[in-house]
Design a protein around this motif. Sequence first.
Motif, short mmCIF file in Angstrom:
data_model
loop_
_atom_site.label_atom_id
_atom_site.label_comp_id
_atom_site.label_asym_id
_atom_site.label_seq_id
_atom_site.Cartn_x
_atom_site.Cartn_y
_atom_site.Cartn_z
N PHE B 94 68.59 64.82 -13.87
CA PHE B 94 68.66 65.22 -12.44
C PHE B 94 69.86 64.73 -11.50
CE2 PHE B 94 64.54 66.61 -13.32
CZ PHE B 94 64.46 67.98 -13.21
N ARG B 96 72.63 63.70 -12.65
CA ARG B 96 73.84 63.99 -13.18
C ARG B 96 74.04 65.61 -12.65
NH1 ARG B 96 76.62 60.35 -17.12
NH2 ARG B 96 74.89 58.62 -16.99
N PHE B 97 72.91 66.41 -12.88
CA PHE B 97 73.38 67.83 -12.40
C PHE B 97 72.73 68.71 -11.31
CE2 PHE B 97 72.98 67.60 -17.45
CZ PHE B 97 74.34 67.98 -17.74
N ILE B 98 71.74 67.71 -10.75
CA ILE B 98 71.25 68.38 -9.39
C ILE B 98 72.50 68.60 -8.48
CG2 ILE B 98 69.84 67.81 -7.34
CD1 ILE B 98 68.20 69.48 -9.42
N PRO B 100 75.72 68.97 -8.39
CA PRO B 100 76.70 70.29 -8.48
C PRO B 100 75.75 71.37 -8.25
CG PRO B 100 76.87 68.61 -10.44
CD PRO B 100 75.92 67.96 -9.52
N LEU B 101 74.56 71.56 -8.87
CA LEU B 101 73.76 72.83 -8.61
C LEU B 101 73.59 73.00 -7.18
CD1 LEU B 101 71.14 73.24 -11.48
CD2 LEU B 101 72.73 74.83 -10.74
N GLU B 102 73.22 71.88 -6.46
CA GLU B 102 72.91 72.13 -4.90
C GLU B 102 74.30 72.67 -4.05
OE1 GLU B 102 71.54 68.22 -3.34
OE2 GLU B 102 69.36 69.02 -3.71
#
Lengths: 277, 277
Positions: B94, B96-98, B100-102
């Motif tokens: 989470f 690392r990726f949340i 950029p996704l947000e």
Amino acid sequence: MSEAPIRTVFFVSDGTGITAETLGHSLLAQFPEGKFRQVRAPFIDNIDKAIDCAAHIREATAADGIRPIVFSTLVNETTVAALHKADALFLDLFDRFIGPLEAELGQRSTHAVGRFHGIADSMNYKNRIEAINFAMAHDDGVSNVGELAEADVVLVGVSRSGKTPTSLYLAMQFGVKAANYPLIPEDFERNKLPGELHKYRDKLFGLTIAPERLSQIRQERRPNSRYASLENCRYEIDSAQKLMRRENIRWLESTTKSIEEISATILQTVRVDRPGF
Amino acid sequence: MSEAPIRTVFFVSDGTGITAETLGHSLLAQFPEGKFRQVRAPFIDNIDKAIDCAAHIREATAADGIRPIVFSTLVNETTVAALHKADALFLDLFDRFIGPLEAELGQRSTHAVGRFHGIADSMNYKNRIEAINFAMAHDDGVSNVGELAEADVVLVGVSRSGKTPTSLYLAMQFGVKAANYPLIPEDFERNKLPGELHKYRDKLFGLTIAPERLSQIRQERRPNSRYASLENCRYEIDSAQKLMRRENIRWLESTTKSIEEISATILQTVRVDRPGF
């Protein structure tokens, strides 16, 4: 407030795409308001396929009016480069994690394509297939209770309490040999465990379920039967819980739980005597 | 060259840990020379459990003489902070990726714990359970071939060619309803598809396997039988392939493939008429 547009989400992999999809689903579940259209792109294992896949990404951009999100587990650098010619939010598993792992382990990664099952996994793979065969052969009771000696876990519970999908999931995901054994009205009348189950008490795990939900599930199978009636479901569940309490069997309520959650809970409780557990 | 030490690898999650484990296995498969001891830590959903888990991480460090690797999907910041008090290489999904996704979606993530099955997944979940029941009810032929109308895929092949695990995996992972139908010597003598399978040609997918491997698998079931003999396996495989070729059925060789690979290939080939495909 304007409605969020539909986003296309790609799961791109040089193998099956299972990892990319699992990762993506977990992350997208954190955005319950998002509307996502999912596209699987497995076996992207050469540059031509990557170029094709980039073209699909561009088409999705044109159709949606907004660039897609791409969860990728590609390891080959030329393939990655070809894919990245399209515009998208690329969330790349290997890109983010392989570097820190290489530094920590002091080893270069193989960058091997489609290594979902590495060498270390081949024993596990054999265990999984054996466990699936075992679960199929020992679904819904067994004629020869001696065969339960081989089981890692024996699930007990009334008909339709979730034993079958759980034992199959334990086999498929973890290579755990799970048998399952139904508790039926005769067991409640005698008020004891069927057959020789008591011999395997350490492996027993009970599943129970709300009577209302059980009745609903059974209605779909045998509408308007006594079997499915709420009254009978209440009686069976109540008797099963009494039996499990008296026999000191660990159990959980499956009503609001997924098979993943039930399985993970069982593995925390029942000791599996094998490497990897 | 000194031998690499054994590393303990933790899969830490506030839910089942399936995502952390899938992610971790894919990444570790890139380091075939590494020696890893795996520890599952599911349901770490409060600070006390995180403190406990951090203690286990410290114990592993002491036992191995080197800090562990931790794949984590925790979303709660206080829980994460408590876990990170131990020393380890933390690979946090989470984290690392949340972010950029947000940014990409213009939405805040819910940071909801254990959202492996989000709202969007509940339909999928129901489909998966139904598909598992379907696969169980239509394993190894069906009495009423009309029920195949409901199938998304019908697997055909000789006994022990991999139909059962594949149909269960298709159900479990993708919610695809897969029936399977054995090809038996009588079918080869008549040299046509059994029953009314020809009606469902669009859904048919064949599995074949090297005769040597088939004989080996059958020997484990029925040692020294004609059924398991290499000669008979050669005859059955040869006849099945002829039949599939003549009937224009798409098929693949399962010998060196995992059920994940077989399933992903089938889904690329057979069209499943449902949202999500």
